[in-house]
Design an enzyme around this catalytic site. Structure first.
Site, PDB file in Angstrom:
ATOM      1  N   ASP A   1       0.715  -1.221  -0.015  1.00 39.84           N
ATOM      2  CA  ASP A   1       0.055   0.018  -0.074  1.00 39.84           C
ATOM      3  C   ASP A   1       0.869   1.250   0.049  1.00 39.84           C
ATOM      4  O   ASP A   1       2.164   1.180   0.174  1.00 39.84           O
ATOM      5  CB  ASP A   1      -0.878  -0.036   1.243  1.00 39.84           C
ATOM      6  CG  ASP A   1      -0.324  -0.618   2.434  1.00 39.84           C
ATOM      7  OD1 ASP A   1       1.169  -0.619   2.538  1.00 39.84           O
ATOM      8  OD2 ASP A   1      -1.131  -0.935   3.433  1.00 39.84           O
TER       9      ASP A   1
ATOM     10  N   ASN B   1      -7.528  -3.308  14.167  1.00 47.64           N
ATOM     11  CA  ASN B   1      -9.036  -3.642  13.746  1.00 47.64           C
ATOM     12  C   ASN B   1      -8.994  -4.804  12.846  1.00 47.64           C
ATOM     13  O   ASN B   1     -10.149  -4.966  12.386  1.00 47.64           O
ATOM     14  CB  ASN B   1      -9.648  -2.232  13.228  1.00 47.64           C
ATOM     15  CG  ASN B   1      -8.750  -1.851  11.879  1.00 47.64           C
ATOM     16  OD1 ASN B   1      -7.806  -2.647  11.439  1.00 47.64           O
ATOM     17  ND2 ASN B   1      -9.344  -0.741  11.247  1.00 47.64           N
TER      18      ASN B   1
ATOM     19  N   HIS C   1      -7.240  -4.981   9.931  1.00 48.99           N
ATOM     20  CA  HIS C   1      -6.886  -4.925   8.686  1.00 48.99           C
ATOM     21  C   HIS C   1      -5.716  -5.707   8.449  1.00 48.99           C
ATOM     22  O   HIS C   1      -4.821  -5.744   9.165  1.00 48.99           O
ATOM     23  CB  HIS C   1      -6.995  -3.398   8.329  1.00 48.99           C
ATOM     24  CG  HIS C   1      -5.832  -2.607   8.721  1.00 48.99           C
ATOM     25  ND1 HIS C   1      -6.066  -1.399   9.132  1.00 48.99           N
ATOM     26  CD2 HIS C   1      -4.440  -3.065   8.890  1.00 48.99           C
ATOM     27  CE1 HIS C   1      -4.573  -0.909   9.496  1.00 48.99           C
ATOM     28  NE2 HIS C   1      -3.813  -1.900   9.426  1.00 48.99           N
TER      29      HIS C   1
ATOM     30  N   GLU D   1      -9.769  -2.501   5.023  1.00 49.32           N
ATOM     31  CA  GLU D   1     -10.366  -2.203   6.599  1.00 49.32           C
ATOM     32  C   GLU D   1     -11.498  -2.904   6.745  1.00 49.32           C
ATOM     33  O   GLU D   1     -11.958  -3.634   5.939  1.00 49.32           O
ATOM     34  CB  GLU D   1     -10.680  -0.619   6.706  1.00 49.32           C
ATOM     35  CG  GLU D   1      -9.574   0.162   6.361  1.00 49.32           C
ATOM     36  CD  GLU D   1      -8.946   0.484   7.693  1.00 49.32           C
ATOM     37  OE1 GLU D   1      -8.938  -0.389   8.593  1.00 49.32           O
ATOM     38  OE2 GLU D   1      -8.485   1.775   7.871  1.00 49.32           O
TER      39      GLU D   1
HETATM   40  C1  F6R Z   1       1.591  -1.570   6.327  1.00 49.64           C
HETATM   41  C2  F6R Z   1       0.187  -2.053   6.024  1.00 49.64           C
HETATM   42  C3  F6R Z   1      -0.720  -2.360   7.464  1.00 49.64           C
HETATM   43  C4  F6R Z   1       0.269  -2.500   8.854  1.00 49.64           C
HETATM   44  C5  F6R Z   1      -0.697  -2.492  10.008  1.00 49.64           C
HETATM   45  C6  F6R Z   1       0.320  -3.028  11.510  1.00 49.64           C
HETATM   46  O1  F6R Z   1       2.076  -1.496   4.944  1.00 49.64           O
HETATM   47  O2  F6R Z   1      -0.227  -2.433   5.191  1.00 49.64           O
HETATM   48  O3  F6R Z   1      -1.479  -3.358   7.222  1.00 49.64           O
HETATM   49  O4  F6R Z   1       0.820  -3.770   8.628  1.00 49.64           O
HETATM   50  O5  F6R Z   1      -1.272  -1.129  10.076  1.00 49.64           O
HETATM   51  O6  F6R Z   1       0.958  -1.745  11.711  1.00 49.64           O
HETATM   52  P1  F6R Z   1       2.154  -1.755  12.325  1.00 49.64           P
HETATM   53  O7  F6R Z   1       3.129  -2.831  11.919  1.00 49.64           O
HETATM   54  O8  F6R Z   1       2.755  -0.398  12.246  1.00 49.64           O
HETATM   55  O9  F6R Z   1       1.577  -2.042  13.869  1.00 49.64           O
END
Ligand code: F6R
Length: 241
Positions: free
Chosen positions: A67, A135, A137, A142
């Protein structure tokens, strides 16, 4: 599904690095699906260590990130490309032309999404590295996202904006939209490696481990369908305390 519970963040990262290193060594050309954020940061640090020790080469590695935020200028220090460059790409011998992201600078975002989808279809990832949102994701898929989704533009949920605001000066600066790889495309990887590091993610982790089928309110449950999923979590994330 294979579950590995490690005592802490560092041991989680080392275990993940061993798996990724073995995949890179076993393939003449490796296609990596990459995530940003704090969960895989230690893993990337370990990969850099392997490279410094001349035990690993990235010359035949191509990458596809999950992303990217919409609206940040090129080279912005909080863009996901910048994160990848500083944590991995600029520290190893990867060809920067072989590092791919959704093109959030394309004036036509739907064209950017279909271009990335086409690229993903032509380049099956040997392994997809994932972190987990509080959450549930994965990528920026989401709650409410269907299991058949391909690369698309997303409105980030308040909880995600809040979680990501720790990197920005204020919550107002956090972009509200992004392009993400879809769940269907995440599932196309040969192997999935999910890293779960914090107790705040315990509930979503338990929903995945319960194997109760796909619940769009907790997108990570889609991974239950994958034939080669390894979950590496910390004791804290597993116990929830
Ligand atoms: C990042 C992504 C998100 C993160 C998730 C966890 O490229 O796609 O899904 O993997 O938000 O974020 P962290 O690892 O910072 O807790």
């Amino acid at each position: 599904m294979q579950l590995i519970v490690k005592p802490d963040y560092d041991t989680m990262s080392w275990a993940a690095a061993k798996i990724v290193v073995n995949i890179i060594r076993a393939n003449t050309k490796t296609k990596l699906g990459l995530a940003t954020g704090s969960s895989p940061q230690g893993l990337y640090g370990q990969l850099v260590e392997y490279y410094y020790e001349r035990a690993l080469s990235f010359s035949r590695v191509e990458t596809f990130n999950l992303d990217e935020y919409i609206g940040l200028p090129h080279g912005h220090p909080l863009s996901y490309r910048y994160f990848m460059e500083t944590n991995l790409f600029k520290k190893v011998n990867i060809d920067i032309g072989k590092t791919n992201f959704p093109d959030v600078y394309n004036a036509d975002l739907s064209e950017a999404c279909s271009n990335y989808s086409r690229m993903l279809k032509e380049n099956v990832r040997d392994v997809q590295i994932l972190g987990l949102g509080v959450n549930g994701h994965i990528g920026f898929n989401e709650p409410g996202t269907g299991i058949d989704t391909k690369t698309h533009v997303v409105e980030l949920q308040k909880s995600t904006i809040l979680a990501n605001s720790r990197f920005f000066n204020s919550i107002e600066e956090v972009p509200k939209t992004a392009i993400t790889m879809g769940i269907a495309e995440i599932l196309e990887a040969e192997k999935i490696l999910l890293l779960v590091d914090k107790k705040t993610k315990h509930d979503a982790l338990i929903k995945l481990l319960a194997e109760g089928g796909f619940d769009s309110e907790c997108p990570v449950t889609a991974l239950q369908k994958h034939k080669n999923l390894t979950v590496i979590c910390t004791r804290e994330a597993f116990d929830g305390n």
